[in-house]
Design a protein around this motif. Structure first.
Motif, PDB file in Angstrom:
ATOM      1  N   GLN A   1      -6.737  -3.267  15.692  1.00  0.00           N
ATOM      2  CA  GLN A   1      -5.713  -4.143  15.136  1.00  0.00           C
ATOM      3  C   GLN A   1      -4.448  -3.346  14.884  1.00  0.00           C
ATOM      4  OE1 GLN A   1      -6.736  -5.027  10.793  1.00  0.00           O
ATOM      5  NE2 GLN A   1      -8.676  -4.262  11.619  1.00  0.00           N
ATOM      6  N   GLU A   2      -3.387  -4.063  14.557  1.00  0.00           N
ATOM      7  CA  GLU A   2      -2.107  -3.422  14.251  1.00  0.00           C
ATOM      8  C   GLU A   2      -2.347  -2.351  13.202  1.00  0.00           C
ATOM      9  OE1 GLU A   2       1.343  -2.366  12.269  1.00  0.00           O
ATOM     10  OE2 GLU A   2       0.077  -3.808  11.250  1.00  0.00           O
ATOM     11  N   CYS A   3      -1.730  -1.183  13.369  1.00  0.00           N
ATOM     12  CA  CYS A   3      -1.928  -0.078  12.432  1.00  0.00           C
ATOM     13  C   CYS A   3      -0.771   0.906  12.566  1.00  0.00           C
ATOM     14  CB  CYS A   3      -3.261   0.629  12.707  1.00  0.00           C
ATOM     15  SG  CYS A   3      -3.371   1.365  14.354  1.00  0.00           S
ATOM     16  N   GLY A   4      -0.793   1.937  11.742  1.00  0.00           N
ATOM     17  CA  GLY A   4       0.139   3.044  11.900  1.00  0.00           C
ATOM     18  C   GLY A   4       1.542   2.819  11.394  1.00  0.00           C
ATOM     19  N   MET A   5       1.770   1.853  10.501  1.00  0.00           N
ATOM     20  CA  MET A   5       3.114   1.617   9.992  1.00  0.00           C
ATOM     21  C   MET A   5       3.502   2.731   9.021  1.00  0.00           C
ATOM     22  SD  MET A   5       5.788  -0.279  10.217  1.00  0.00           S
ATOM     23  CE  MET A   5       5.114  -1.565  11.248  1.00  0.00           C
TER      24      MET A   5
ATOM     25  N   ALA B   1      11.543  -5.534   8.356  1.00  0.00           N
ATOM     26  CA  ALA B   1      10.675  -6.168   7.365  1.00  0.00           C
ATOM     27  C   ALA B   1       9.241  -6.088   7.860  1.00  0.00           C
ATOM     28  CB  ALA B   1      11.084  -7.622   7.147  1.00  0.00           C
ATOM     29  N   VAL B   2       8.325  -5.819   6.935  1.00  0.00           N
ATOM     30  CA  VAL B   2       6.910  -5.689   7.272  1.00  0.00           C
ATOM     31  C   VAL B   2       6.100  -6.456   6.230  1.00  0.00           C
ATOM     32  CG1 VAL B   2       4.990  -4.076   7.557  1.00  0.00           C
ATOM     33  CG2 VAL B   2       7.280  -3.423   8.295  1.00  0.00           C
ATOM     34  N   ARG B   3       5.137  -7.195   6.684  1.00  0.00           N
ATOM     35  CA  ARG B   3       4.237  -7.946   5.804  1.00  0.00           C
ATOM     36  C   ARG B   3       3.185  -7.001   5.230  1.00  0.00           C
ATOM     37  NH1 ARG B   3       1.948 -13.421   5.728  1.00  0.00           N
ATOM     38  NH2 ARG B   3      -0.291 -13.274   5.384  1.00  0.00           N
ATOM     39  N   GLY B   4       2.723  -7.278   4.032  1.00  0.00           N
ATOM     40  CA  GLY B   4       1.642  -6.502   3.439  1.00  0.00           C
ATOM     41  C   GLY B   4       0.340  -6.730   4.185  1.00  0.00           C
ATOM     42  N   VAL B   5      -0.668  -5.910   3.877  1.00  0.00           N
ATOM     43  CA  VAL B   5      -1.955  -6.047   4.558  1.00  0.00           C
ATOM     44  C   VAL B   5      -2.967  -6.865   3.773  1.00  0.00           C
ATOM     45  CG1 VAL B   5      -1.713  -3.960   5.923  1.00  0.00           C
ATOM     46  CG2 VAL B   5      -2.812  -3.821   3.695  1.00  0.00           C
ATOM     47  N   GLY B   6      -2.776  -7.045   2.467  1.00  0.00           N
ATOM     48  CA  GLY B   6      -3.706  -7.848   1.676  1.00  0.00           C
ATOM     49  C   GLY B   6      -5.000  -7.116   1.414  1.00  0.00           C
ATOM     50  N   GLY B   7      -6.107  -7.870   1.399  1.00  0.00           N
ATOM     51  CA  GLY B   7      -7.406  -7.261   1.178  1.00  0.00           C
ATOM     52  C   GLY B   7      -7.680  -6.905  -0.264  1.00  0.00           C
ATOM     53  N   ILE B   8      -7.142  -7.669  -1.196  1.00  0.00           N
ATOM     54  CA  ILE B   8      -7.328  -7.352  -2.602  1.00  0.00           C
ATOM     55  C   ILE B   8      -8.792  -7.477  -3.011  1.00  0.00           C
ATOM     56  CG2 ILE B   8      -6.757  -8.099  -4.951  1.00  0.00           C
ATOM     57  CD1 ILE B   8      -3.954  -8.804  -3.742  1.00  0.00           C
ATOM     58  N   ASP B   9      -9.446  -8.585  -2.648  1.00  0.00           N
ATOM     59  CA  ASP B   9     -10.861  -8.727  -2.959  1.00  0.00           C
ATOM     60  C   ASP B   9     -11.693  -9.067  -1.721  1.00  0.00           C
ATOM     61  OD1 ASP B   9     -10.024 -11.301  -2.588  1.00  0.00           O
ATOM     62  OD2 ASP B   9     -10.688 -12.050  -4.516  1.00  0.00           O
ATOM     63  N   SER B  10     -11.031  -9.315  -0.620  1.00  0.00           N
ATOM     64  CA  SER B  10     -11.715  -9.575   0.647  1.00  0.00           C
ATOM     65  C   SER B  10     -10.673  -9.548   1.745  1.00  0.00           C
ATOM     66  CB  SER B  10     -12.388 -10.950   0.617  1.00  0.00           C
ATOM     67  OG  SER B  10     -12.790 -11.297   1.921  1.00  0.00           O
ATOM     68  N   TRP B  11     -11.044  -9.033   2.911  1.00  0.00           N
ATOM     69  CA  TRP B  11     -10.083  -8.980   4.011  1.00  0.00           C
ATOM     70  C   TRP B  11      -9.755 -10.373   4.524  1.00  0.00           C
ATOM     71  CZ3 TRP B  11      -7.156  -5.129   4.080  1.00  0.00           C
ATOM     72  CH2 TRP B  11      -7.620  -3.872   3.709  1.00  0.00           C
ATOM     73  N   GLY B  12     -10.469 -11.398   4.067  1.00  0.00           N
ATOM     74  CA  GLY B  12     -10.185 -12.757   4.506  1.00  0.00           C
ATOM     75  C   GLY B  12      -9.069 -13.437   3.730  1.00  0.00           C
TER      76      GLY B  12
ATOM     77  N   ARG C   1       0.840  -1.206   0.000  1.00  0.00           N
ATOM     78  CA  ARG C   1       0.000   0.000   0.000  1.00  0.00           C
ATOM     79  C   ARG C   1       0.871   1.250   0.000  1.00  0.00           C
ATOM     80  NH1 ARG C   1      -2.963  -3.658  -0.883  1.00  0.00           N
ATOM     81  NH2 ARG C   1      -4.994  -4.059   0.009  1.00  0.00           N
ATOM     82  N   MET C   2       1.891   1.280  -0.860  1.00  0.00           N
ATOM     83  CA  MET C   2       2.820   2.408  -0.886  1.00  0.00           C
ATOM     84  C   MET C   2       2.686   3.279  -2.134  1.00  0.00           C
ATOM     85  SD  MET C   2       6.187   0.470   0.722  1.00  0.00           S
ATOM     86  CE  MET C   2       7.306   1.489  -0.151  1.00  0.00           C
TER      87      MET C   2
END
Length: 153
Positions: free
Chosen positions: A44-48, A118-129, A21-22
């Motif tokens: 949830q985790e946020c603010g990166m 290192a940070v993992r992406g958040v995903g959510g391309i078509d569903s947050w699941g 998300r950059m």
């Protein structure tokens, strides 16, 4: 840090950013008042903040009642060999994970700084699941390095 920060300044990408998300982020110097927490429905985790060159945290209070300084206390974290990623929140990861609603979060009483190589992406391309795309995974089988300097002002 044992007390709540008044705010922070950083040189890096604008806003909350994650590896996947950059695209809309702009490099620059930014000021943030307080320790904002993204008001997700479920905490949830946020603010990166990704690709940061320098971070300066300001706070007005200490736990030393005899200290009557009129200037803010500052802590500066600067990149060493490469930019770093950080989040700065009034809650630990455990406090965020255990709350199912915003009102279950405790009163802010400290500052929690995470500096991440290192940070993992958040995903959510078509569903947050759904899981994040493979390029945005962080593999536990690989070493990840980050180095930075810390200066108290």
């Amino acid at each position: 840090m044992p007390t709540v920060a008044a705010g922070f300044d950083y040189q890096g990408l604008s806003g909350e950013t994650y590896p996947d998300r950059m695209a809309g982020a702009q490099p620059g110097t930014y000021h943030v008042d307080g320790l904002p927490v993204t008001p997700y429905l479920v905490p949830q985790e946020c603010g990166m903040h990704m690709s940061t060159n320098q971070l300066t945290i300001q706070r007005w209070t200490t736990q030393n009642n005899a200290d009557q300084a009129t200037q803010p206390f500052e802590l500066t974290i600067a990149q060493d060999q490469q930019p770093f990623n950080f989040s700065l929140l009034p809650y630990t990861a455990e406090e965020l994970e255990n709350a199912t609603h915003q009102e279950e979060l405790p009163a802010a009483r400290r500052t929690v700084l995470v500096v991440a190589g290192a940070v993992r992406g958040v995903g959510g391309i078509d569903s947050w699941g759904h899981d994040v795309q493979p390029p945005y995974h962080v593999l536990g089988t690989e070493d990840h390095h980050v180095s930075f300097t810390i200066k108290a002002n």
